[in-house]
Design a protein around this motif. Structure first.
Motif, PDB file in Angstrom:
ATOM      1  N   LEU A   2       0.846  -1.183   0.000  1.00 25.86           N
ATOM      2  CA  LEU A   2       0.000   0.000   0.000  1.00 25.86           C
ATOM      3  C   LEU A   2       0.877   1.226   0.000  1.00 25.86           C
ATOM      4  CD1 LEU A   2      -2.416  -1.059   2.841  1.00 25.86           C
ATOM      5  CD2 LEU A   2      -2.804  -1.250   0.396  1.00 25.86           C
ATOM      6  N   ILE A   3       0.338   2.334  -0.526  1.00 25.14           N
ATOM      7  CA  ILE A   3       1.151   3.539  -0.492  1.00 25.14           C
ATOM      8  C   ILE A   3       1.193   4.105   0.914  1.00 25.14           C
ATOM      9  CG2 ILE A   3      -0.707   5.100  -1.128  1.00 25.14           C
ATOM     10  CD1 ILE A   3       1.316   6.760  -2.593  1.00 25.14           C
ATOM     11  N   SER A   4       0.126   3.863   1.717  1.00 25.46           N
ATOM     12  CA  SER A   4       0.074   4.488   3.041  1.00 25.46           C
ATOM     13  C   SER A   4       1.183   3.972   3.935  1.00 25.46           C
ATOM     14  CB  SER A   4      -1.287   4.257   3.685  1.00 25.46           C
ATOM     15  OG  SER A   4      -1.581   2.884   3.682  1.00 25.46           O
ATOM     16  N   GLN A   5       1.646   2.724   3.744  1.00 29.75           N
ATOM     17  CA  GLN A   5       2.711   2.238   4.620  1.00 29.75           C
ATOM     18  C   GLN A   5       3.994   3.006   4.375  1.00 29.75           C
ATOM     19  OE1 GLN A   5       2.146  -1.716   3.111  1.00 29.75           O
ATOM     20  NE2 GLN A   5       4.215  -1.833   2.311  1.00 29.75           N
ATOM     21  N   PHE A   6       4.275   3.364   3.114  1.00 27.77           N
ATOM     22  CA  PHE A   6       5.490   4.134   2.845  1.00 27.77           C
ATOM     23  C   PHE A   6       5.359   5.562   3.363  1.00 27.77           C
ATOM     24  CE2 PHE A   6       8.287   1.489   0.490  1.00 27.77           C
ATOM     25  CZ  PHE A   6       7.486   0.520  -0.075  1.00 27.77           C
ATOM     26  N   LEU A   7       4.170   6.132   3.206  1.00 31.79           N
ATOM     27  CA  LEU A   7       3.987   7.504   3.668  1.00 31.79           C
ATOM     28  C   LEU A   7       4.044   7.578   5.180  1.00 31.79           C
ATOM     29  CD1 LEU A   7       1.214   8.724   1.251  1.00 31.79           C
ATOM     30  CD2 LEU A   7       3.677   8.858   1.020  1.00 31.79           C
ATOM     31  N   LEU A   8       3.501   6.565   5.867  1.00 29.18           N
ATOM     32  CA  LEU A   8       3.577   6.538   7.325  1.00 29.18           C
ATOM     33  C   LEU A   8       5.017   6.404   7.794  1.00 29.18           C
ATOM     34  CD1 LEU A   8       0.569   4.395   8.531  1.00 29.18           C
ATOM     35  CD2 LEU A   8       1.038   6.774   9.030  1.00 29.18           C
ATOM     36  N   LEU A   9       5.774   5.554   7.122  1.00 33.00           N
ATOM     37  CA  LEU A   9       7.178   5.420   7.485  1.00 33.00           C
ATOM     38  C   LEU A   9       7.907   6.738   7.269  1.00 33.00           C
ATOM     39  CD1 LEU A   9       9.590   3.497   8.170  1.00 33.00           C
ATOM     40  CD2 LEU A   9      10.003   3.485   5.732  1.00 33.00           C
TER      41      LEU A   9
ATOM     42  N   VAL B 119      -2.470  11.040   6.074  1.00 34.99           N
ATOM     43  CA  VAL B 119      -2.140   9.989   5.104  1.00 34.99           C
ATOM     44  C   VAL B 119      -3.196   8.891   5.125  1.00 34.99           C
ATOM     45  CG1 VAL B 119      -0.575   8.036   4.832  1.00 34.99           C
ATOM     46  CG2 VAL B 119       0.329  10.340   4.943  1.00 34.99           C
ATOM     47  N   THR B 126      -5.126   2.292  -0.804  1.00 33.25           N
ATOM     48  CA  THR B 126      -4.653   2.407  -2.180  1.00 33.25           C
ATOM     49  C   THR B 126      -3.399   1.580  -2.364  1.00 33.25           C
ATOM     50  OG1 THR B 126      -5.224   4.674  -1.738  1.00 33.25           O
ATOM     51  CG2 THR B 126      -4.437   4.185  -3.918  1.00 33.25           C
ATOM     52  N   PHE B 128      -0.308  -0.052  -4.929  1.00 34.30           N
ATOM     53  CA  PHE B 128       0.478   0.378  -6.073  1.00 34.30           C
ATOM     54  C   PHE B 128      -0.026  -0.329  -7.330  1.00 34.30           C
ATOM     55  CE2 PHE B 128       3.342   3.155  -4.336  1.00 34.30           C
ATOM     56  CZ  PHE B 128       3.949   2.661  -3.199  1.00 34.30           C
TER      57      PHE B 128
END
Lengths: 101, 236
Positions: A2-9, B119, B126, B128
């Motif tokens: 998910l994109i949210s895991q990268f943004l949270l990190l 976020v 969502t 990738f």
């Protein structure tokens, strides 16, 4: 992924960098924490680039610029700290209060 | 995407392991009591961020981070630590006392909550799109066609930083002459008995003159590495 895991990190590492900038007493350590923040920003940029599947790769190009500007800023920052150390024989940010009212 | 789907994707396990590593080393960067340890923890943090870039398919950015951020910026930091004689022992405190640490921790936690909340509100589920690896040639094309003006501006910025670093860190000519004149006077007054002392002071000054030049050369090397990486992207 998910994109949210990268943004949270990215947000977590950025908060750690903010904690470092506020807490550290040595000027070189403050610069080190700013580098940590820039690393978090790069993770955000590249995550968005992959999510948008940009044909221009804009996020990655922007991340390259961030790395470059970070390197230039570290160079100048260390030169300034060197001058301060030369004049005051201390790199303690608490003692740099000439511009305080 | 359900939790089961998320758990069965092996990339997510790599992500979890790397993110725990990065959070630990990042925390050690900002709390370590030893200056050199903090810099080395930053090296590991940047290396793990390069791992994240590889996970996201951004190969060129990953290796540029290793090359420039670790290879030039961290070495520059170590020079700065050596030159400013930053406290390397355990006895000097590198951080403010608890009266500053606790509000700082609250501020950074609140920041994380706000950004993390934004976020999660915007991108709850969502995923990738199809996995893809970005070719360095595509980055080079983009850099020299669409983003060529920022590229040139950043080159000028690097030139300004280079010149600025050298100008800031060099000694004034009048300072050098004054110091040399003072040493000569001292040597002439006291005779040969103080000559070894004067030599020692001269050697110290020579070292002190060399060190800023070394810092400027490091900035030079960083600029050269960035140019080399960019030209390689263009020609590959």
């Amino acid at each position: 992924m998910l994109i949210s895991q990268f943004l949270l990190l990215g947000a977590a590492i950025f908060s750690l960098g903010v904690y470092g900038v506020l807490t550290r007493r040595n000027a070189v350590m403050v610069l080190l924490s700013v580098e940590l923040m820039l690393a978090a920003i790069n993770i955000n940029l590249v995550a968005f680039d992959r999510y948008l599947a940009d044909s221009l790769g804009s996020g990655q190009v922007f991340a390259l610029f961030v790395i470059t500007v970070g390197a230039a800023e570290v160079g100048i920052g260390l030169a300034i700290i060197l001058l301060i150390f030369r004049n005051r024989h201390s790199a303690n940010v608490d003692e740099l209060d000439l511009m305080k009212w | 995407m359900s939790v089961g789907d998320w758990l069965t994707d092996s990339q997510n396990w790599v992500f979890v392991v790397l993110s725990f590593g990065m959070l630990f080393t990042g925390w050690r960067v900002v709390t370590s009591k030893n200056v050199v340890h903090a810099v080395l923890y930053l090296v590991v943090t940047l290396a793990i961020s390069a791992g994240f870039f590889l996970l996201l398919g951004a190969e060129f950015v990953a290796w540029v981070v290793v090359l420039i951020s670790i290879g030039a910026v961290v070495v520059l930091f170590l020079f700065g630590i050596m030159i400013t004689k930053a406290p390397m022992g355990q006895e000097v405190d590198l951080s403010h006392p608890n009266s500053v640490k606790i509000p700082a921790a609250i501020v950074s936690f609140v920041l994380f909550v706000f950004v993390g909340g934004a976020v999660l509100a915007a991108f709850p589920d969502t995923a990738f799109p199809d996995p893809s690896v970005t070719r360095a040639a595509d980055i080079g094309d983009s850099m020299f066609q669409r983003w060529v003006i920022p590229f040139e501006v950043v080159s000028i910025l690097l030139l300004a930083a280079l010149i600025g670093g050298i100008v800031l860190a060099r000694r004034d000519d009048s300072e050098i002459e004054a110091a040399a004149a003072a040493e000569e006077d001292a040597a002439a007054e006291t005779g040969s008995g103080h000559a070894p002392e004067a030599d020692e002071a001269e050697a110290e000054e020579a070292v002190a003159l060399e060190a800023p030049k070394a810092a400027a050369e490091k900035a030079d090397a960083a600029a050269a590495a960035e140019d080399a990486a960019a030209t390689e992207a263009a020609t590959s």
